[in-house]
Design an enzyme around this catalytic site. Structure first.
Site, PDB file in Angstrom:
ATOM      1  N   ALA C  59     -14.017 -18.644 -21.981  1.00 44.55           N
ATOM      2  CA  ALA C  59     -13.218 -19.676 -22.627  1.00 44.55           C
ATOM      3  C   ALA C  59     -11.766 -19.503 -22.197  1.00 44.55           C
ATOM      4  O   ALA C  59     -11.074 -18.598 -22.659  1.00 44.55           O
ATOM      5  CB  ALA C  59     -13.341 -19.573 -24.141  1.00 44.55           C
ATOM      6  N   GLU C  60     -11.322 -20.351 -21.300  1.00 39.23           N
ATOM      7  CA  GLU C  60     -10.000 -20.172 -20.704  1.00 39.23           C
ATOM      8  C   GLU C  60      -8.861 -20.440 -21.670  1.00 39.23           C
ATOM      9  O   GLU C  60      -7.815 -19.788 -21.604  1.00 39.23           O
ATOM     10  CB  GLU C  60      -9.856 -21.059 -19.464  1.00 39.23           C
ATOM     11  N   HIS C 129     -14.213 -24.770  -6.614  1.00 39.96           N
ATOM     12  CA  HIS C 129     -13.855 -23.386  -6.295  1.00 39.96           C
ATOM     13  C   HIS C 129     -12.925 -23.398  -5.076  1.00 39.96           C
ATOM     14  O   HIS C 129     -12.944 -22.495  -4.251  1.00 39.96           O
ATOM     15  CB  HIS C 129     -15.089 -22.532  -5.990  1.00 39.96           C
TER      16      HIS C 129
HETATM   17  C1  LIG Z   1     -14.692 -23.239 -17.240  1.00 41.47           C
HETATM   18  C2  LIG Z   1     -15.360 -22.258 -16.342  1.00 41.47           C
HETATM   19  N1  LIG Z   1     -14.950 -20.980 -16.333  1.00 41.47           N
HETATM   20  C3  LIG Z   1     -15.532 -20.077 -15.524  1.00 41.47           C
HETATM   21  C4  LIG Z   1     -16.542 -20.424 -14.690  1.00 41.47           C
HETATM   22  C5  LIG Z   1     -17.176 -19.391 -13.745  1.00 41.47           C
HETATM   23  N2  LIG Z   1     -18.560 -19.159 -14.155  1.00 41.47           N
HETATM   24  C6  LIG Z   1     -19.584 -19.827 -13.588  1.00 41.47           C
HETATM   25  S1  LIG Z   1     -21.041 -19.495 -14.348  1.00 41.47           S
HETATM   26  C7  LIG Z   1     -20.316 -18.412 -15.410  1.00 41.47           C
HETATM   27  C8  LIG Z   1     -21.151 -17.721 -16.422  1.00 41.47           C
HETATM   28  C9  LIG Z   1     -21.947 -18.668 -17.244  1.00 41.47           C
HETATM   29  O1  LIG Z   1     -22.719 -17.964 -18.160  1.00 41.47           O
HETATM   30  P1  LIG Z   1     -23.765 -18.702 -19.079  1.00 41.47           P
HETATM   31  O2  LIG Z   1     -23.148 -19.864 -19.736  1.00 41.47           O
HETATM   32  O3  LIG Z   1     -24.365 -17.677 -19.967  1.00 41.47           O
HETATM   33  O4  LIG Z   1     -24.842 -19.276 -18.085  1.00 41.47           O
HETATM   34  P2  LIG Z   1     -25.795 -18.460 -17.091  1.00 41.47           P
HETATM   35  O5  LIG Z   1     -25.118 -18.486 -15.765  1.00 41.47           O
HETATM   36  O6  LIG Z   1     -25.945 -17.086 -17.635  1.00 41.47           O
HETATM   37  O7  LIG Z   1     -27.075 -19.197 -17.084  1.00 41.47           O
HETATM   38  C10 LIG Z   1     -18.953 -18.325 -15.165  1.00 41.47           C
HETATM   39  C11 LIG Z   1     -18.026 -17.453 -15.914  1.00 41.47           C
HETATM   40  C12 LIG Z   1     -16.936 -21.768 -14.723  1.00 41.47           C
HETATM   41  N3  LIG Z   1     -17.925 -22.221 -13.931  1.00 41.47           N
HETATM   42  N4  LIG Z   1     -16.343 -22.647 -15.548  1.00 41.47           N
END
Ligand SMILES: Cc1ncc(C[n+]2csc(CCOP(=O)(O)OP(=O)(O)O)c2C)c(N)n1
Ligand SMILES: Cc1ncc(C[n+]2csc(CCOP(=O)(O)OP(=O)(O)O)c2C)c(N)n1
Ligand SMILES: [Mg+2]
Ligand SMILES: [Mg+2]
Lengths: 328, 329, 328, 329
Positions: C59-60, C129
């Site tokens: 959460a930014e 990205h």
């Molecule tokens: C707003 C935002 N912050 C950071 C990211 C980088 N990021 C991509 S996937 C991820 C983790 C996501 O975790 P989760 O919601 O548990 O999904 P999962 O990949 O474990 O299925 C992060 C931090 C992003 N895509 N969007």
């Protein structure tokens, strides 16, 4: 022709578009029974009902996100952000979502939403009810930004924004809401987004501006003409993205002198882009350095009346800047 | 073995068809990794470990009627609802023909209007208000649709998720929130993300049901989805389903999970793999055999081979495409 | 002197500052055991523990908000946004909060936070990205923005940012992380925020740039010198807010020709402000129109390699633009 | 009447002192409206109806030790913790001496380092992550403090509130979230904001206690706060307290609530007014008389008069101040 305030012209545009097209609906904080904190949406709920005049929870990212979704479903949402100062929580939804939906889907999806937001100062609004936020968005491809100065323009451009297939930010100057009146035709009309308007022709210098400052510039130009016979051409950008280069360059090539004016602070403001366009495309037509007249780089704007006055641009400042430029 | 599927209204053919989608998802995902390791694919994000959840979920939706906002891991969802391995591979290889984005987005950023799959981005959680907005649009129009939106448990920390769920609750919108809880947000384990056991517990705070299901079991997910769909279509509002799953691979092809996940944990979960377990169930209830399985694998691999071939041969976008679709043309 | 990559120099700065000052801590997604998705914070958790190398929830807005609060309490937080593309949910916390805390409290409170974010493209990062987001912030008073191009600058400026009493956005070009190496002194040093650096002196034209493009410009300038004897002065802005006007104007007054270059898209980019400053303050020194070399106004940037290549600025483009400008 | 305060550790003097703060808040707020209607004050946001809640809450905090992030309606909180009517009036009249902002912010945007009151903005909800950050800083330092942060029920819809609460839960931070639920966010009634009865019900979804109290009763709020403070100081983490209150005035001096609130509803709540009820309680338990009340009113009004006079005579900022404090000087 009827004489309307800026606010009435905006309300009329909303009502006409909602009557014309069932898909149009408004959403935002207090837009319903309260008719908006500025009363722009007053009466709408009676005519169109609470489903199409939707009081949302207090959450700007949600408001824009819901608008995006509803637009995907074929609706034409008009979201209100209560004050432009509160648009920031929605910046991800605006910049990363709304603006990119068409591009990222290779044209398969669109995002026909309008985001209306009252902006600007001089209304004792202090740091969070006075901001100009247009420059935070003018770097974002995929958005359109409109900031009308007159009731006529406001009505015609809001109708265009609602019919536009892409996301449009529509900024309404709070100080102009009730203080600026003007003629508005009874019959239906729509104005093109992307076209500046020469609000006053002139040959000695070009003044490029938008929003409430248009009125300051026009008044200064009138006085200057009367007092000193200097004729300033006043261009009202009206649309800030995309910027109407042609109108700007045509005028600059004619006058050779440029004053750019906005209420928003100087560094990185819309004026920077306007100046850059001229320095790239009409440099050798210039007889004087470009001048930007804008408030200093401080947070717009303190509550105290003296400080607010020290921030806000004035007719006198414009008069002096125009005169100095003409005499340069 | 007890027959659990009949009670859910699933006949044997449906059961096999579900299994086929799960296996297809797995095999296609595995192929993506191979292509990545061969240097042919720049990036992939994997669905392995989530297949049971995804196929079970999508099985409850009506293709072309209901709307979907699947998240990047939802390969099983988009295959079940009707996208093809070819669609996926065209995106994986970023080809002009990629129906999701014409090669503009990273793979697994789904978008497909014919099946009401709304375009998604990378910033996580932003799709949740979109789902609510789509459902609100449908409500305004009086349309009988359901909106499916998914995300990981990490994403549940985002403000947009909160805002979107709350709005859906206020208007009793037909949205199904599927949280695929694989216990990690990249490297961050659940206990650093939240102090509760279940994301589903948050639903009560919005005023709608929150259900926890075993995401390794497609029938459990399907059952929960079915109930949620019915509830939504009855106008009773949203449901949050939390499916407990596990990501069997690193987060993406750029990740190395060895720094943050003990190998034993991964191995332990591999033993509970939903695809294998579902196959056992099929065999247990007598609708499946090892031979049939081999045959199916051959068929699916052939399909994947053909899709890879097609996608590899497909054209790149023209450089001038860069300038298109910023605004309506 | 040791040779370091940009990434190593940044990591060294973090480690040195955390050793020097207990109040310094880092927070962000995956910064702990994972060491960040780019490995910038690798090893930090072992030395400083999980409380000072804090893996946050995803959460930014929270990350920046927590940093602001911790700074108010006397800490010196260094927040990492995993990709600059994900900074948008935090824009309210950055623009309406961090930037305004000192001003709105009349100087009573400060906001000494650093927000690090990897940015830029050419890394197969696609639309989310690859973004350059600096222009979204350069209109905001109260912020400082740093975007170093070399390991030496990165280390010295990150240390300065951490010690700065005001909020600093620190943008690290992803493509430069491991591809750009350079000398970094063993001994402690800090570089001043707000000062540009003449990376290459020259008399025929001025090139103003920052970030990864510095390297493109330097290479083009070297070739141009060798091939045609044209000597370009290459100015690396390093700090984008506040902009070092003096260094820019001194060079422009000397050469009379200006190329402004950035990887970020053109309209409303940093280059607009730079051009405007020159058009206001050094217009009559110009022998040629100002030229901005920047990608077109599309969403940075598609995943497909051909489209990415069509977006990214190249040495060749710079070479041609510099040559044409010198010959103008 | 039963003595309810002794059990809370409040002696009679404390009781009277609490009442004094409540009455001061009310009288000062009323004066602000007068000044507004006289055209001397551009804007005010009112605390009427929230006094009991606010004084009860702040009573549980240690001035100069605990930290506060009060929201704009918290006049009672800042007066109780130690700011003065003069401080308030200097801000109301936007004078240079205003300790909150030197006349830069709208009134009721509190900030006062000597009492650990952190500067607040207008965008609602942003203070919640700040509170968590302050508490995290204190945890890093090992300091024994509690952080108070408040907001309205409308603000609970914002993503920042969700994110901040969740983080506080993960790290068991000593934060007390006080939601002052007055049933409206400007004109938007609770049922358009949320589908639940209580915001406090959301706490369970984060993993800490959520408590609903009668915000018209300062003792009830104080009791809940005391418990929350102890919990926080024991290292057990945050508490969400939801105080049911009612705004007896329009939202602000710019609002007209007649369009959206039935007069009967307002009248009904006026009868339950916390200030009047607390006075009754004081009289009921024999620590207060009508004469004492008249005497107190006179004293408070004199104090307010003096503060108004002082503030009106105080200097405006210099125009050149506009340029100061953008960066550290
Ligand atoms: C707003 C935002 N912050 C950071 C990211 C980088 N990021 C991509 S996937 C991820 C983790 C996501 O975790 P989760 O919601 O548990 O999904 P999962 O990949 O474990 O299925 C992060 C931090 C992003 N895509 N969007
Ligand atoms: C982000 C943001 N959006 C909108 C507003 C305008 N606004 C000010 S107060 C308010 C209502 C707040 O309601 P609630 O949180 O219930 O507090 P209350 O005023 O009722 O005490 C709104 C919409 C704002 N200040 N900030
Ligand atoms: Mg996860
Ligand atoms: Mg309220």
């Amino acid at each position: 022709m009827a004489t309307k305030t800026l606010l009435e012209a905006i309300r009329d545009a909303l009502i006409e578009e909602m009557r014309r097209d069932e898909r149009v609906f408004v959403l935002g904080e207090d837009v319903g029974r309260r008719g908006g904190v500025f009363r722009v949406t007053q009466g709408l709920i009676d005519e169109f009902g609470p489903a199409r005049v939707l009081d949302t929870p207090l959450a700007e990212s949600l408001i824009v996100g819901v608008a995006i979704g509803a637009a995907a479903y074929g609706m034409r949402p008009v979201a209100e952000i209560q004050f432009a100062d509160f648009i920031h929580p929605a910046m991800d939804q605006i910049i990363n979502e709304a603006a990119k939906i068409r591009y990222r889907s290779n044209g398969a999806w669109g995002c026909p939403i309008v985001i209306r937001a009252p902006y600007g100062g001089g209304v004792h609004g202090a740091l969070y009810h006075s901001q100009s936020v247009e420059a935070l968005f003018h770097h974002v491809p995929g958005l359109k930004i409109v900031a009308p100065a007159t009731p006529y323009d406001a009505k015609g451009l809001l109708k265009a924004a609602i019919r536009d297939p892409d996301p449009v930010l529509f900024f309404e100057h709070k100080k102009a809401y009730r203080s600026i009146r003007g003629e508005v035709p009874e019959e239906e009309y729509v104005l093109p987004i992307g076209k500046a308007d020469v609000k006053r022709p002139g040959e000695h210098l070009t003044v490029i501006t938008y929003g409430y400052n248009v009125h300051l510039c026009l008044e200064a130009a009138a006085r200057l003409s009367r007092d000193e016979g200097i004729e300033a051409e006043v261009i009202d950008l009206r649309t800030l993205l995309p910027i109407d280069k042609e109108t700007i360059l045509t005028s600059v090539r004619k006058t050779g002198r440029v004053l750019i004016s906005h209420e928003d602070t100087k560094t990185g403001g819309i004026g920077a882009e306007v100046a850059a366009i001229i320095a790239e495309e009409a440099l050798f037509y210039l007889d004087a350095p470009i001048v930007r007249l804008a408030p200093p780089d401080v947070h717009a704007m303190p509550f105290n009346g003296r400080l607010e006055a020290a921030f806000m641009p004035t007719v006198e400042q414009h008069y002096a800047a125009m005169r100095d430029l003409a005499r340069f | 073995m007890d027959n659990r599927h009949a009670a859910l209204g699933l006949n044997d053919d449906a059961l096999v068809a579900m299994y086929e989608k799960m296996l297809l998802t797995r095999l296609l995902d595995e192929r993506a990794w191979v292509l990545n390791r061969l240097g042919k694919v720049h990036f992939l994000v994997s669905a392995q470990g989530h297949e049971a959840c995804q196929v079970g979920a999508a099985w409850a939706l009506r293709p072309g009627v209901d709307w979907l906002l699947p998240y990047y891991r939802d390969l099983g969802v988009i295959l079940t609802i009707g996208m093809t391995p070819r669609d996926y591979l065209l995106a994986l290889l970023a080809k002009a023909e990629d129906p999701n984005s014409g090669g503009r987005q990273m793979p697994s950023h789904w978008s497909y209007p014919p099946l009401n799959i709304f375009t998604g981005s990378s910033p996580v959680g932003t799709q949740v208000p979109h789902a609510a907005g789509i459902a609100y649009g449908a409500k305004l129009r009086g349309d009988d649709i359901v909106v499916y939106v998914s995300f990981g448990e990490g994403t549940a920390s985002q403000g947009d998720v909160h805002e979107g769920m709350n709005f859906a609750a206020v208007h009793k919108l037909p949205v199904i929130f599927l949280c695929q809880n694989n216990r990690y947000a990249i490297s961050v384990p659940q206990q650093k993300q939240m102090a509760v056991e279940n994301v589903a517990d948050r639903a009560a705070g919005y005023g709608f049901p929150g259900v926890v299901v075993d995401g390794m079991d497609p029938l459990a997910v399907y059952a929960a989805m079915q109930e949620a769909v019915e509830r939504a279509r009855r106008g009773e509002g949203p449901t949050l389903i939390e499916a407990k799953v596990y990501r069997l691979t690193p987060h993406s092809s750029d990740d190395d999970d060895r720094t943050y996940r003990p190998r034993e944990e991964v191995e332990e979960w591999k033993r509970r793999d939903g695809v294998a377990r579902f196959k056992e169930y099929l065999m247990g209830v007598g609708v499946w055999t090892e031979e049939a399985d081999q045959e199916l694998r051959r068929r699916l691999l052939a399909e994947i081979d053909a899709a890879v071939e097609y996608a590899q041969a497909a054209a790149d976008p023209e450089p001038s495409d860069l300038l298109r679709h910023v605004y309506a043309e």
